[in-house]
Design a protein around this motif. Structure first.
Motif, mmCIF file in Angstrom:
data_model
loop_
_atom_site.group_PDB
_atom_site.id
_atom_site.type_symbol
_atom_site.label_atom_id
_atom_site.label_comp_id
_atom_site.label_asym_id
_atom_site.label_seq_id
_atom_site.Cartn_x
_atom_site.Cartn_y
_atom_site.Cartn_z
ATOM 1 N N ALA A 249 13.745 -27.600 -31.786
ATOM 2 C CA ALA A 249 13.068 -26.595 -30.997
ATOM 3 C C ALA A 249 11.525 -26.096 -31.701
ATOM 4 N N THR A 250 11.026 -25.546 -30.854
ATOM 5 C CA THR A 250 9.584 -25.174 -31.294
ATOM 6 C C THR A 250 9.732 -23.731 -31.622
ATOM 7 N N LEU A 251 8.707 -23.485 -32.514
ATOM 8 C CA LEU A 251 8.862 -22.052 -32.991
ATOM 9 C C LEU A 251 8.537 -20.983 -31.782
ATOM 10 N N GLY A 252 7.580 -21.469 -30.628
ATOM 11 C CA GLY A 252 7.410 -20.434 -29.385
ATOM 12 C C GLY A 252 9.063 -20.043 -28.939
ATOM 13 N N GLU A 253 9.984 -21.259 -29.046
ATOM 14 C CA GLU A 253 11.236 -20.953 -28.638
ATOM 15 C C GLU A 253 12.029 -19.894 -29.356
ATOM 16 N N VAL A 254 11.852 -20.176 -30.774
ATOM 17 C CA VAL A 254 12.632 -19.311 -31.734
ATOM 18 C C VAL A 254 12.018 -17.681 -31.483
ATOM 19 N N ALA A 255 10.580 -17.754 -31.207
ATOM 20 C CA ALA A 255 9.932 -16.247 -31.470
ATOM 21 C C ALA A 255 10.412 -15.465 -30.044
ATOM 22 N N ARG A 256 10.570 -16.400 -28.949
ATOM 23 C CA ARG A 256 11.131 -15.720 -27.464
ATOM 24 C C ARG A 256 12.707 -15.702 -27.436
ATOM 25 N N SER A 257 13.285 -15.808 -28.650
ATOM 26 C CA SER A 257 14.799 -15.904 -28.687
ATOM 27 C C SER A 257 15.536 -16.989 -27.664
ATOM 28 N N GLU A 258 14.489 -17.947 -27.114
ATOM 29 C CA GLU A 258 15.205 -18.986 -26.546
ATOM 30 C C GLU A 258 16.091 -20.047 -27.262
ATOM 31 N N HIS A 259 15.990 -20.085 -28.659
ATOM 32 C CA HIS A 259 16.638 -20.887 -29.384
ATOM 33 C C HIS A 259 17.061 -19.912 -30.821
ATOM 34 N N PRO A 260 18.244 -19.910 -31.214
ATOM 35 C CA PRO A 260 18.562 -19.077 -32.461
ATOM 36 C C PRO A 260 17.832 -19.399 -33.662
ATOM 37 N N GLY A 261 17.312 -20.544 -33.843
ATOM 38 C CA GLY A 261 16.860 -20.712 -35.219
ATOM 39 C C GLY A 261 18.207 -21.088 -36.206
ATOM 40 N N ARG A 262 18.013 -20.589 -37.408
ATOM 41 C CA ARG A 262 18.995 -20.697 -38.286
ATOM 42 C C ARG A 262 20.296 -19.942 -37.709
ATOM 43 N N THR A 263 21.472 -20.431 -37.837
ATOM 44 C CA THR A 263 22.587 -19.789 -37.438
ATOM 45 C C THR A 263 23.432 -19.610 -38.498
ATOM 46 N N THR A 264 23.501 -20.285 -39.759
ATOM 47 C CA THR A 264 24.403 -19.836 -40.843
ATOM 48 C C THR A 264 23.313 -19.853 -42.177
ATOM 49 N N GLU A 265 23.938 -19.249 -43.437
ATOM 50 C CA GLU A 265 23.335 -19.311 -44.353
ATOM 51 C C GLU A 265 23.170 -20.797 -45.308
ATOM 52 N N THR A 266 23.949 -21.502 -44.502
ATOM 53 C CA THR A 266 24.066 -23.102 -45.144
ATOM 54 C C THR A 266 23.186 -24.114 -44.671
ATOM 55 N N ASP A 267 22.466 -23.554 -43.439
ATOM 56 C CA ASP A 267 21.649 -24.363 -42.722
ATOM 57 C C ASP A 267 20.477 -24.714 -43.643
ATOM 58 N N ARG A 268 20.138 -26.049 -43.399
ATOM 59 C CA ARG A 268 18.777 -26.414 -44.153
ATOM 60 C C ARG A 268 17.902 -26.376 -42.886
ATOM 61 N N THR A 269 16.774 -25.962 -43.072
ATOM 62 C CA THR A 269 15.696 -25.623 -42.084
ATOM 63 C C THR A 269 14.434 -26.135 -42.524
ATOM 64 N N VAL A 270 13.806 -26.779 -41.587
ATOM 65 C CA VAL A 270 12.366 -27.192 -41.481
ATOM 66 C C VAL A 270 11.487 -26.758 -40.742
ATOM 67 N N TYR A 271 10.367 -26.223 -40.887
ATOM 68 C CA TYR A 271 9.198 -25.851 -40.074
ATOM 69 C C TYR A 271 8.111 -26.866 -40.427
ATOM 70 N N ALA A 272 7.642 -27.766 -39.425
ATOM 71 C CA ALA A 272 6.612 -28.622 -39.464
ATOM 72 C C ALA A 272 5.364 -28.746 -38.298
ATOM 73 N N PRO A 273 4.588 -27.994 -38.609
ATOM 74 C CA PRO A 273 3.834 -27.329 -37.481
ATOM 75 C C PRO A 273 2.574 -28.580 -37.969
ATOM 76 N N VAL A 274 1.840 -28.938 -36.501
ATOM 77 C CA VAL A 274 0.425 -29.602 -36.395
ATOM 78 C C VAL A 274 -0.749 -29.055 -36.234
ATOM 79 N N GLY A 275 -0.508 -27.675 -35.810
ATOM 80 C CA GLY A 275 -1.603 -26.763 -35.579
ATOM 81 C C GLY A 275 -2.096 -26.709 -34.186
ATOM 82 N N MET A 276 -2.191 -25.813 -33.416
ATOM 83 C CA MET A 276 -2.455 -25.788 -31.988
ATOM 84 C C MET A 276 -3.757 -25.235 -31.973
ATOM 85 N N PRO A 277 -4.542 -25.567 -30.585
ATOM 86 C CA PRO A 277 -5.884 -25.213 -30.255
ATOM 87 C C PRO A 277 -5.869 -23.494 -29.976
ATOM 88 N N TRP A 278 -4.929 -22.972 -29.339
ATOM 89 C CA TRP A 278 -4.588 -21.675 -29.237
ATOM 90 C C TRP A 278 -4.640 -20.737 -30.428
#
Length: 304
Positions: A249-278
Motif C-alpha cells: 500500500a501507499t501511505l496516501g491509501e492508508v490516510a484516505r482509508s482505501e487500505h486498512p493498514g495494520r489489521t491485528t496487533e501481531t502484524d509487523r508493519t514497515v513504512y519505507a518512504p523515499v520522499g515526494m516533491p509535494w
C-alpha cells in the motif's frame, strides 16, 4: 523580490503540529494533481551525489517547488541545498529556503505520521541513527502519541548520548538491541547492509526506514520486508530504488482509508518512504506564509 529563509528563519516559523497537518492533507489529496513529480539523482566525481525533486505540487496551492540537494554522507550536515518556491501564476521566485532544514522537517514529520498511522499500541520507541531526521521523527511522533521510553543507537557514541539526553532515553550498543527493547523502531542511516533481519524482530513491531532514498541503501533485510505489511509513499519511485519488494500500500491509501493498514496487533508493519516533491511544497508554503505574516526572513532582488 525573493524572500530568503535561512535555517534559523525556518526553525522560527516551522511548528510540528502545523507541518504534520499540512503533510496529512497532502497524503490525502496529492494524487489529484495530474503532473507526476520527478526525482532525479546522479553520482558525482566527488564523495557525494546530487538530487533534484521537481515539481512540488498540491491541489489548492498556487505555487510549486524545485529542490536541488548535494548529499555527502561524511559531511555535517550531510545534505545541503536550496528549495525554490515559485509562483504558479507567473513563475516569480517567491522564496529561497534552506533545503537541509526543510528536508529534515518534511522527511522526519512525514515519517512520524506514517509511523503513527501504522504502528500498534506499543509505546517504547527505538532510534537507529541519531541525526536530524531522527530528531524530527521523535519530535513529530511525540506530538501524535504518548511514549513510555526511548532507546538510541548510532555509530557515533557521542551523538547517541546527546540524542538520548535531549529526549530522556538511554543508549544501546547495536541495532539488534534497539529491536529487542522497542515496539516502534525508527531508522535513518546511510547503511548499505541490512541492520535488522526477521530474526531480530517480533510480531507486532513497527519499523520506519528512511534509508531507502537512494539505490544501494538498505536498512531492513529482505526476510523482514517479506514478513511485514510494507507501505511506501510512492510505488514507482520506491521501485526505482531497487532495494524493496513490491509494496502492499501507499501511505496516501492508508490516510484516505482505501487500505486498512495494520489489521491485528501481531502484524509487523514497515513504512519505507523515499520522499515526494509535494512534501517540499507542503512545508515550504507553510513556512513562507508564516514568514510573510510575521516579517521573518530577508528580501533580496535577484534581478538587480
Amino acid at each position: 523580490m525573493t524572500l530568503l529563509l535561512t535555517r534559523g528563519d525556518l526553525e522560527a516559523v516551522l511548528e510540528p503540529k502545523a507541518c504534520i497537518d499540512a503533510l496529512r492533507d497532502g497524503f490525502r489529496h496529492a494524487e489529484a494533481v495530474s503532473v507526476v513529480g520527478q526525482r532525479v539523482r546522479t553520482d558525482l566525481p566527488f564523495p557525494g551525489t546530487a538530487t533534484a525533486l521537481i515539481p512540488g505540487l498540491l491541489p489548492g496551492i498556487p505555487a510549486y517547488t524545485v529542490k536541488v540537494n548535494a548529499k555527502f554522507p561524511a559531511a555535517r550536515p550531510a545534505l545541503r541545498g536550496v528549495i525554490c518556491l515559485h509562483s504558479g501564476a507567473d513563475g516569480e521566485l517567491l522564496a529561497l529556503l534552506d533545503s537541509a532544514t526543510v528536508t529534515a522537517w518534511r522527511t522526519g514529520l512525514a515519517a512520524a505520521l506514517g509511523t503513527h498511522l501504522l504502528a500498534g499500541r506499543g509505546d517504547v520507541v527505538g532510534v537507529i541513527g541519531a541525526g536530524a531526521q531522527a530528531e524530527l521523527m521523535v519530535r513529530g511522533l511525540s506530538a501524535l502519541r504518548p511514549r513510555s521510553a526511548l532507546v538510541v543507537q548510532d555509530t557515533s557514541a557521542d551523538r547517541a548520548a546527546e540524542f538520548a539526553a535531549r529526549h530522556g532515553g538511554r543508549v544501546v550498543s547495536c541495532a539488534a538491541e534497539v529491536a529487542v527493547a522497542a515496539d516502534i523502531v525508527l531508522s535513518a542511516t546511510w547503511s548499505r547492509e541490512p541492520l535488522l533481519h526477521l530474526r531480530d524482530t517480533r510480531p507486532g513491531q513497527h519499523f520506519t526506514s528512511l534509508g531507502v532514498d537512494e539505490p544501494g541503501k538498505a536498512e531492513l533485510a529482505a526476510d523482514l520486508l517479506d514478513a511485514a505489511l510494507l507501505v511506501v509513499d510512492d510505488r514507482e519511485l520506491t521501485a526505482g530504488v531497487g532495494v524493496l519488494r513490491a509494496a502492499d500500500a501507499t501511505l496516501g491509501e492508508v490516510a484516505r482509508s482505501e487500505h486498512p493498514g495494520r489489521t491485528t496487533e501481531t502484524d509487523r508493519t514497515v513504512y519505507a518512504p523515499v520522499g515526494m516533491p509535494w512534501q517540499d511544497l507542503a512545508l515550504a508554503w507553510t513556512a513562507y506564509g508564516r514568514a510573510e505574516r510575521e516579517g521573518i526572513g530577508r528580501r533580496v532582488d535577484l534581478l538587480a
